[in-house]
Design a protein around this motif. Structure first.
Motif, short mmCIF file in Angstrom:
data_model
loop_
_atom_site.label_atom_id
_atom_site.label_comp_id
_atom_site.label_asym_id
_atom_site.label_seq_id
_atom_site.Cartn_x
_atom_site.Cartn_y
_atom_site.Cartn_z
N THR A 170 0.81 -1.32 0.11
CA THR A 170 0.20 0.21 -0.14
C THR A 170 0.80 1.21 -0.12
OG1 THR A 170 -1.72 -1.19 1.09
CG2 THR A 170 -1.80 1.17 1.29
N ARG A 173 2.12 1.89 -3.49
CA ARG A 173 0.77 2.76 -4.17
C ARG A 173 0.63 3.91 -3.86
NH1 ARG A 173 -4.14 3.38 -3.10
NH2 ARG A 173 -4.04 2.26 -1.33
N LEU A 174 0.48 4.28 -2.58
CA LEU A 174 0.54 5.70 -2.23
C LEU A 174 1.43 6.62 -2.71
CD1 LEU A 174 -0.57 5.04 1.42
CD2 LEU A 174 -2.11 5.85 -0.52
N ASP A 177 0.64 7.21 -5.91
CA ASP A 177 -0.53 8.18 -6.10
C ASP A 177 0.30 9.72 -5.89
OD1 ASP A 177 -2.34 6.24 -6.56
OD2 ASP A 177 -3.04 6.26 -4.61
N TYR A 178 1.00 9.67 -4.81
CA TYR A 178 1.57 10.99 -4.69
C TYR A 178 2.16 11.66 -5.76
CZ TYR A 178 5.00 14.24 -2.92
OH TYR A 178 5.82 15.43 -2.73
N LEU A 198 0.98 11.74 3.22
CA LEU A 198 0.53 10.40 4.22
C LEU A 198 -0.28 10.94 5.26
CD1 LEU A 198 3.72 8.06 3.92
CD2 LEU A 198 1.16 7.94 2.59
N PHE A 201 -4.02 12.68 3.66
CA PHE A 201 -5.03 11.97 2.77
C PHE A 201 -6.10 11.38 3.30
CE2 PHE A 201 -4.52 7.35 3.13
CZ PHE A 201 -3.08 7.31 3.52
N ARG A 205 -8.90 6.17 0.90
CA ARG A 205 -7.95 6.22 -0.35
C ARG A 205 -6.93 4.90 -0.09
NH1 ARG A 205 -5.16 11.37 -2.56
NH2 ARG A 205 -4.74 9.61 -4.01
N GLU A 206 -7.25 4.23 1.07
CA GLU A 206 -6.17 3.16 1.45
C GLU A 206 -6.78 1.86 1.05
OE1 GLU A 206 -4.27 3.10 5.28
OE2 GLU A 206 -4.91 5.21 5.36
N ASP A 208 -6.76 -1.03 -1.17
CA ASP A 208 -5.76 -1.11 -2.17
C ASP A 208 -6.35 -1.80 -3.43
OD1 ASP A 208 -3.47 -1.67 -3.38
OD2 ASP A 208 -2.32 -2.94 -2.05
#
Length: 213
Positions: A170, A173-174, A177-178, A198, A201, A205-206, A208
């Motif tokens: 995760t 992935r974040l 996204d960032y 982090l 947000f 949005r977490e 996955d």
């Protein structure tokens, strides 16, 4: 769910003209009326070895995520004493009491500039490894840190390995996204910016949705 995954059922999960593929965890969702029942089902699935992800509201507080963030901060400033202390606790499993005592003894004996732990072989070795990564993008840096430091193996020793590996997935992935957000806004990305992201947000949005869970 486990029987369904083992059935080999063919499902269409892509575009209409794409061929069907064998069912996988990402093709299955379980709807729940309450968060409490969701937690129980997640636990049951993990006990059966079924990969599962759920919405979390405190991923940044997870110890494996804290370790990744400390390593990112170490890349940025390998002489920061607070970051080194975090790594002593999270990466090298020293107790908080021993770290504090080491720091107190050093401060009491210091006569020149403060270089506590910067000459420690673990710190210098880690600095040499991570210095090669500092010019990478944030997603590349996060992923490289996880694999260069073998965090997937390390977190298995802390129990609940499936959840911890998913949390590392995760955070990758974040980071993506960032990076995409920065690109869309025409802004430069940075370690401090990612950490701020982090912390701000929205929790939902977490989920996955990109992983095979």
């Amino acid at each position: 769910v486990k029987e369904l995954l083992n059935s080999g059922m063919m499902v269409k999960s892509g575009k209409r003209d794409e061929p069907a593929t064998a069912i996988s965890p990402r093709n299955i969702a379980i709807l729940n009326r309450t968060n409490s029942s969701c937690k129980a089902i997640v636990k049951a699935l993990r006990n059966q070895g079924v990969p599962v992800s759920e919405a979390e509201d405190d991923i940044i507080q997870r110890i494996e995520v804290q370790l990744v963030l400390s390593l990112l901060q170490f890349v940025q400033n390998p002489s920061d004493k607070h970051t080194i202390a975090n790594l002593m606790r999270l990466l090298w499993h020293e107790s908080t009491q021993d770290i504090l005592q080491s720091r107190i003894d050093y401060v009491n004996a210091i006569e020149d500039k403060d270089v506590w732990m910067t000459n420690d072989s673990r710190v210098s070795t880690l600095a040499a490894v991570l210095s090669r990564l500092k010019n990478q993008s944030i997603p590349e840096l996060v992923e490289a840190i996880i694999y260069e430091c073998d965090l997937l193996t390390l977190v298995e020793q802390w129990g609940d390995p499936t959840t911890r590996r998913q949390n590392l997935s995760t955070i990758i992935r974040l980071a993506k996204d960032y990076d995409a957000m920065c690109l869309q806004l025409g802004q430069g990305s940075s370690i401090n910016g990612f950490i701020y992201y982090l912390n701000t947000f929205e929790p939902d949005r977490e989920r996955d949705n990109m992983s095979d869970t």
